[in-house]
Design a protein around this motif. Structure first.
Motif, PDB file in Angstrom:
ATOM      1  N   VAL A  21       8.754  30.064  53.646  1.00 32.04           N
ATOM      2  CA  VAL A  21       9.877  29.799  54.554  1.00 32.04           C
ATOM      3  C   VAL A  21      10.939  28.959  53.846  1.00 32.04           C
ATOM      4  CG1 VAL A  21      10.543  28.494  56.627  1.00 32.04           C
ATOM      5  CG2 VAL A  21       8.665  30.122  56.731  1.00 32.04           C
ATOM      6  N   SER A  22      10.512  28.027  53.015  1.00 32.83           N
ATOM      7  CA  SER A  22      11.480  27.211  52.276  1.00 32.83           C
ATOM      8  C   SER A  22      12.311  28.059  51.318  1.00 32.83           C
ATOM      9  CB  SER A  22      10.776  26.082  51.522  1.00 32.83           C
ATOM     10  OG  SER A  22      10.094  26.572  50.389  1.00 32.83           O
ATOM     11  N   ARG A  23      11.822  29.293  51.057  1.00 30.55           N
ATOM     12  CA  ARG A  23      12.546  30.238  50.196  1.00 30.55           C
ATOM     13  C   ARG A  23      13.104  31.405  51.017  1.00 30.55           C
ATOM     14  NH1 ARG A  23       9.109  31.465  44.984  1.00 30.55           N
ATOM     15  NH2 ARG A  23      11.041  32.562  44.534  1.00 30.55           N
ATOM     16  N   MET A  24      13.267  31.171  52.320  1.00 33.67           N
ATOM     17  CA  MET A  24      13.897  32.135  53.242  1.00 33.67           C
ATOM     18  C   MET A  24      13.074  33.405  53.463  1.00 33.67           C
ATOM     19  SD  MET A  24      16.418  30.275  54.036  1.00 33.67           S
ATOM     20  CE  MET A  24      17.361  31.348  55.069  1.00 33.67           C
ATOM     21  N   THR A  25      11.751  33.276  53.400  1.00 36.61           N
ATOM     22  CA  THR A  25      10.859  34.399  53.685  1.00 36.61           C
ATOM     23  C   THR A  25       9.826  33.919  54.692  1.00 36.61           C
ATOM     24  OG1 THR A  25      11.179  35.367  51.505  1.00 36.61           O
ATOM     25  CG2 THR A  25       9.204  36.023  52.686  1.00 36.61           C
ATOM     26  N   ARG A  61       8.209  39.874  46.681  1.00 32.96           N
ATOM     27  CA  ARG A  61       8.272  39.136  45.414  1.00 32.96           C
ATOM     28  C   ARG A  61       8.069  37.638  45.658  1.00 32.96           C
ATOM     29  NH1 ARG A  61      12.045  36.262  43.610  1.00 32.96           N
ATOM     30  NH2 ARG A  61      13.678  37.228  44.852  1.00 32.96           N
ATOM     31  N   ILE A  62       8.742  37.104  46.666  1.00 29.28           N
ATOM     32  CA  ILE A  62       8.610  35.676  46.977  1.00 29.28           C
ATOM     33  C   ILE A  62       7.189  35.345  47.417  1.00 29.28           C
ATOM     34  CG2 ILE A  62       9.298  33.895  48.643  1.00 29.28           C
ATOM     35  CD1 ILE A  62      12.170  35.109  48.398  1.00 29.28           C
ATOM     36  N   LEU A  63       6.612  36.160  48.297  1.00 31.35           N
ATOM     37  CA  LEU A  63       5.233  35.916  48.728  1.00 31.35           C
ATOM     38  C   LEU A  63       4.274  35.956  47.546  1.00 31.35           C
ATOM     39  CD1 LEU A  63       5.092  37.856  52.102  1.00 31.35           C
ATOM     40  CD2 LEU A  63       4.903  35.382  51.772  1.00 31.35           C
ATOM     41  N   ASN A  64       4.483  36.895  46.639  1.00 30.86           N
ATOM     42  CA  ASN A  64       3.650  36.985  45.443  1.00 30.86           C
ATOM     43  C   ASN A  64       3.764  35.708  44.613  1.00 30.86           C
ATOM     44  OD1 ASN A  64       2.003  38.362  43.378  1.00 30.86           O
ATOM     45  ND2 ASN A  64       3.905  38.280  42.210  1.00 30.86           N
ATOM     46  N   GLU A  65       4.978  35.234  44.409  1.00 28.12           N
ATOM     47  CA  GLU A  65       5.180  34.025  43.618  1.00 28.12           C
ATOM     48  C   GLU A  65       4.527  32.807  44.271  1.00 28.12           C
ATOM     49  OE1 GLU A  65       9.413  33.818  43.139  1.00 28.12           O
ATOM     50  OE2 GLU A  65       9.463  35.529  41.766  1.00 28.12           O
ATOM     51  N   VAL A  66       4.668  32.694  45.585  1.00 25.81           N
ATOM     52  CA  VAL A  66       4.077  31.562  46.300  1.00 25.81           C
ATOM     53  C   VAL A  66       2.554  31.637  46.246  1.00 25.81           C
ATOM     54  CG1 VAL A  66       3.848  30.485  48.578  1.00 25.81           C
ATOM     55  CG2 VAL A  66       6.085  31.210  47.781  1.00 25.81           C
ATOM     56  N   LEU A  67       1.989  32.827  46.426  1.00 21.65           N
ATOM     57  CA  LEU A  67       0.542  32.994  46.332  1.00 21.65           C
ATOM     58  C   LEU A  67       0.038  32.699  44.924  1.00 21.65           C
ATOM     59  CD1 LEU A  67      -0.080  36.132  48.529  1.00 21.65           C
ATOM     60  CD2 LEU A  67      -1.204  33.917  48.785  1.00 21.65           C
TER      61      LEU A  67
END
Length: 81
Positions: A21-25, A61-67
């Motif tokens: 969420v902090s990365r708008m996802t 992509r963002i979820l992958n990076e966060v995971l």
């Protein structure tokens, strides 16, 4: 309209969701969708309505990076019970 995601064992998807969420996802952590406290910690619900392909690709992509970051940092919770 929704995709149910089960993450790696021990990963708290509520923490993952907050970081995304902090990365708008945004996503809905599974803990909000279960009756019993502590259930669904490794799950999340994703919605894909009203988003185009480019937006969805960026969100994945963002979820992958966060995971990946959570796994690298070993942000793993201890199971109880």
């Amino acid at each position: 309209m929704f995709v149910w995601v089960k993450g790696p064992e021990g990963i708290d998807m509520e923490t993952v969701s907050q970081k995304a969420v902090s990365r708008m996802t945004a996503s809905v952590p599974g803990t909000f969708l279960f009756d019993r406290p502590g259930e669904g910690r490794e799950t999340m619900r994703l919605s894909y309505t009203m988003a185009n392909e480019e937006t969805l690709t960026g969100a994945v992509r963002i979820l992958n990076e966060v995971l990946q970051d959570a796994l690298t940092q070993k942000q793993i919770y201890q199971r109880t019970g």
